[in-house]
Design a protein around this motif. Structure first.
Motif, PDB file in Angstrom:
ATOM      1  N   LYS A  50       1.552 -29.647  79.108  1.00 17.14           N
ATOM      2  CA  LYS A  50       2.919 -29.999  78.748  1.00 17.14           C
ATOM      3  C   LYS A  50       3.742 -28.726  78.593  1.00 17.14           C
ATOM      4  N   ALA A  51       5.054 -28.901  78.702  1.00 15.52           N
ATOM      5  CA  ALA A  51       5.973 -27.785  78.555  1.00 15.52           C
ATOM      6  C   ALA A  51       6.250 -27.559  77.072  1.00 15.52           C
ATOM      7  N   VAL A  52       6.033 -26.323  76.630  1.00 18.14           N
ATOM      8  CA  VAL A  52       6.228 -25.967  75.229  1.00 18.14           C
ATOM      9  C   VAL A  52       7.112 -24.728  75.179  1.00 18.14           C
ATOM     10  N   LYS A  53       8.159 -24.776  74.374  1.00 20.43           N
ATOM     11  CA  LYS A  53       9.045 -23.625  74.219  1.00 20.43           C
ATOM     12  C   LYS A  53       8.289 -22.460  73.582  1.00 20.43           C
ATOM     13  N   GLY A  54       8.488 -21.278  74.129  1.00 19.21           N
ATOM     14  CA  GLY A  54       7.902 -20.084  73.554  1.00 19.21           C
ATOM     15  C   GLY A  54       8.788 -19.528  72.455  1.00 19.21           C
ATOM     16  N   LYS A  55       8.293 -18.501  71.783  1.00 22.89           N
ATOM     17  CA  LYS A  55       9.023 -17.872  70.686  1.00 22.89           C
ATOM     18  C   LYS A  55       9.184 -16.383  70.967  1.00 22.89           C
ATOM     19  N   LYS A  56      10.305 -15.863  70.559  1.00 28.35           N
ATOM     20  CA  LYS A  56      10.594 -14.440  70.749  1.00 28.35           C
ATOM     21  C   LYS A  56       9.521 -13.568  70.080  1.00 28.35           C
ATOM     22  N   ASP A  57       8.936 -14.081  68.996  1.00 28.45           N
ATOM     23  CA  ASP A  57       7.897 -13.326  68.273  1.00 28.45           C
ATOM     24  C   ASP A  57       6.671 -13.045  69.134  1.00 28.45           C
ATOM     25  N   PHE A  58       6.461 -13.876  70.154  1.00 28.42           N
ATOM     26  CA  PHE A  58       5.283 -13.735  71.018  1.00 28.42           C
ATOM     27  C   PHE A  58       5.728 -13.416  72.451  1.00 28.42           C
ATOM     28  N   ALA A  59       6.530 -12.383  72.581  1.00 26.72           N
ATOM     29  CA  ALA A  59       7.080 -11.985  73.879  1.00 26.72           C
ATOM     30  C   ALA A  59       6.170 -10.980  74.569  1.00 26.72           C
ATOM     31  N   VAL A  60       6.152 -11.055  75.898  1.00 21.39           N
ATOM     32  CA  VAL A  60       5.400 -10.121  76.732  1.00 21.39           C
ATOM     33  C   VAL A  60       6.245  -9.808  77.959  1.00 21.39           C
ATOM     34  N   LYS A  61       6.310  -8.534  78.302  1.00 20.40           N
ATOM     35  CA  LYS A  61       6.962  -8.130  79.548  1.00 20.40           C
ATOM     36  C   LYS A  61       5.870  -7.772  80.533  1.00 20.40           C
ATOM     37  N   ASP A  62       5.794  -8.512  81.629  1.00 17.52           N
ATOM     38  CA  ASP A  62       4.780  -8.281  82.651  1.00 17.52           C
ATOM     39  C   ASP A  62       5.466  -7.912  83.954  1.00 17.52           C
ATOM     40  N   LYS A  63       5.247  -6.706  84.418  1.00 21.40           N
ATOM     41  CA  LYS A  63       5.833  -6.206  85.667  1.00 21.40           C
ATOM     42  C   LYS A  63       7.345  -6.428  85.686  1.00 21.40           C
ATOM     43  N   GLY A  64       7.990  -6.194  84.551  1.00 28.89           N
ATOM     44  CA  GLY A  64       9.438  -6.307  84.456  1.00 28.89           C
ATOM     45  C   GLY A  64       9.961  -7.692  84.121  1.00 28.89           C
ATOM     46  N   ASP A 107      13.894 -27.345  86.134  1.00 26.42           N
ATOM     47  CA  ASP A 107      13.813 -27.924  84.795  1.00 26.42           C
ATOM     48  C   ASP A 107      12.405 -27.579  84.333  1.00 26.42           C
ATOM     49  N   PRO A 108      12.250 -26.696  83.344  1.00 25.07           N
ATOM     50  CA  PRO A 108      10.912 -26.243  82.960  1.00 25.07           C
ATOM     51  C   PRO A 108       9.994 -27.368  82.470  1.00 25.07           C
ATOM     52  N   GLU A 109      10.559 -28.527  82.196  1.00 25.18           N
ATOM     53  CA  GLU A 109       9.738 -29.647  81.746  1.00 25.18           C
ATOM     54  C   GLU A 109       9.254 -30.510  82.911  1.00 25.18           C
ATOM     55  N   THR A 110       9.653 -30.146  84.127  1.00 27.03           N
ATOM     56  CA  THR A 110       9.208 -30.864  85.319  1.00 27.03           C
ATOM     57  C   THR A 110       8.296 -29.925  86.102  1.00 27.03           C
ATOM     58  N   PHE A 111       7.004 -30.204  86.058  1.00 26.41           N
ATOM     59  CA  PHE A 111       6.018 -29.272  86.612  1.00 26.41           C
ATOM     60  C   PHE A 111       4.785 -30.031  87.093  1.00 26.41           C
ATOM     61  N   LYS A 117      -2.719 -23.644  89.830  1.00 27.98           N
ATOM     62  CA  LYS A 117      -1.441 -22.950  90.004  1.00 27.98           C
ATOM     63  C   LYS A 117      -0.326 -23.812  89.427  1.00 27.98           C
ATOM     64  N   LEU A 118       0.659 -23.152  88.804  1.00 27.99           N
ATOM     65  CA  LEU A 118       1.794 -23.829  88.191  1.00 27.99           C
ATOM     66  C   LEU A 118       2.973 -23.895  89.160  1.00 27.99           C
ATOM     67  N   TYR A 119       3.443 -25.110  89.405  1.00 27.39           N
ATOM     68  CA  TYR A 119       4.605 -25.352  90.251  1.00 27.39           C
ATOM     69  C   TYR A 119       5.697 -25.982  89.392  1.00 27.39           C
ATOM     70  N   LEU A 120       6.915 -25.469  89.523  1.00 27.57           N
ATOM     71  CA  LEU A 120       8.058 -25.962  88.763  1.00 27.57           C
ATOM     72  C   LEU A 120       9.055 -26.612  89.702  1.00 27.57           C
ATOM     73  N   PHE A 121       9.857 -27.549  89.155  1.00 29.65           N
ATOM     74  CA  PHE A 121      10.742 -28.353  89.994  1.00 29.65           C
ATOM     75  C   PHE A 121      12.115 -28.548  89.378  1.00 29.65           C
ATOM     76  N   TYR A 122      13.092 -28.753  90.254  1.00 29.87           N
ATOM     77  CA  TYR A 122      14.438 -29.129  89.842  1.00 29.87           C
ATOM     78  C   TYR A 122      14.399 -30.600  89.446  1.00 29.87           C
ATOM     79  N   HIS A 123      15.101 -30.933  88.379  1.00 32.77           N
ATOM     80  CA  HIS A 123      15.158 -32.328  87.940  1.00 32.77           C
ATOM     81  C   HIS A 123      16.496 -32.560  87.254  1.00 32.77           C
TER      82      HIS A 123
END
Length: 152
Positions: A50-64, A107-111, A117-123
Motif C-alpha cells: 500500500k501507499a504510505v506517506k513518508g516523513k521528513k524525519d526519515f529522508a534519504v538522498k540517493d544519487k541526487g 497518483d502515488p496511490e495507484t501502483f 518492480k514498482l510501477y506507478l500510474f496516472y489516476h
C-alpha cells in the motif's frame, strides 16, 4: 610531477562525471514537489502493498533524488539496496511511458508491483491508467522499457 598531474586529472574527471550523473538523474526523474514519489515511502509499497506517506524525519538522498520513508526501518532497508525499491521509469506513469513515451505525472496511490518492480500510474476521476496497463501489460512494459532507454 607528471604522475601527480595525471592523478588530479582523473580525480577531476571522476568528480565531474558523478555530478553530471546526479544532475541528469534529477532531470529525467519525476521529482514533483522536490521529492521522489511525491514523498511516499518506496519500501512500504513492497512491505505493506500500500501507499504510505513518508516523513521528513526519515529522508534519504540517493544519487541526487530525495526520498521520504515512514519509518527508520524502511529508510535503512532502502539504504541497503536502493535500486530494488526505486520506481520504474523514474517514477513517471508506466502506462504513458509505454503508450506514448511521455513523462506523465502519477497518483502515488495507484501502483502495481510486477516481478519485484514498482510501477506507478496516472489516476484521475475519469481515467485510471493502471486498468489500461493491465489489459496489455507485457506489450506496454516492453514499449515502456524501450522508450525509457531512449529518453533516460
Amino acid at each position: 610531477m607528471k604522475k601527480l598531474l595525471r592523478v588530479l586529472v582523473v580525480i577531476c574527471f571522476t568528480a565531474s562525471m558523478a555530478i553530471s550523473q546526479k544532475t541528469d538523474r534529477i532531470k529525467s526523474y519525476n521529482v514533483s514537489k522536490g521529492l521522489a514519489i511525491e514523498g511516499y515511502d518506496a519500501v512500504a509499497y513492497f512491505k505493506l502493498n500500500k501507499a504510505v506517506k513518508g516523513k521528513k524525519d526519515f529522508a534519504v538522498k540517493d544519487k541526487g533524488v530525495l526520498y521520504y520513508f515512514s519509518s527508520k526501518a524502511n529508510k535503512d532497508e532502502f539504504l541497503k539496496n536502493a535500486s530494488k525499491f526505486e520506481p520504474q521509469y523514474g517514477g513517471w506513469c508506466a502506462y504513458a511511458m509505454g503508450a506514448t513515451g511521455e513523462k506523465v505525472e502519477i497518483d502515488p496511490e495507484t501502483f502495481k508491483i510486477v516481478d519485484g518492480k514498482l510501477y506507478l500510474f496516472y489516476h484521475s476521476f475519469t481515467n485510471n491508467t493502471l486498468n489500461t496497463w493491465t489489459k496489455d501489460e507485457a506489450g506496454l512494459k516492453s514499449k515502456a522499457d524501450k522508450n525509457w532507454d531512449k529518453i533516460n
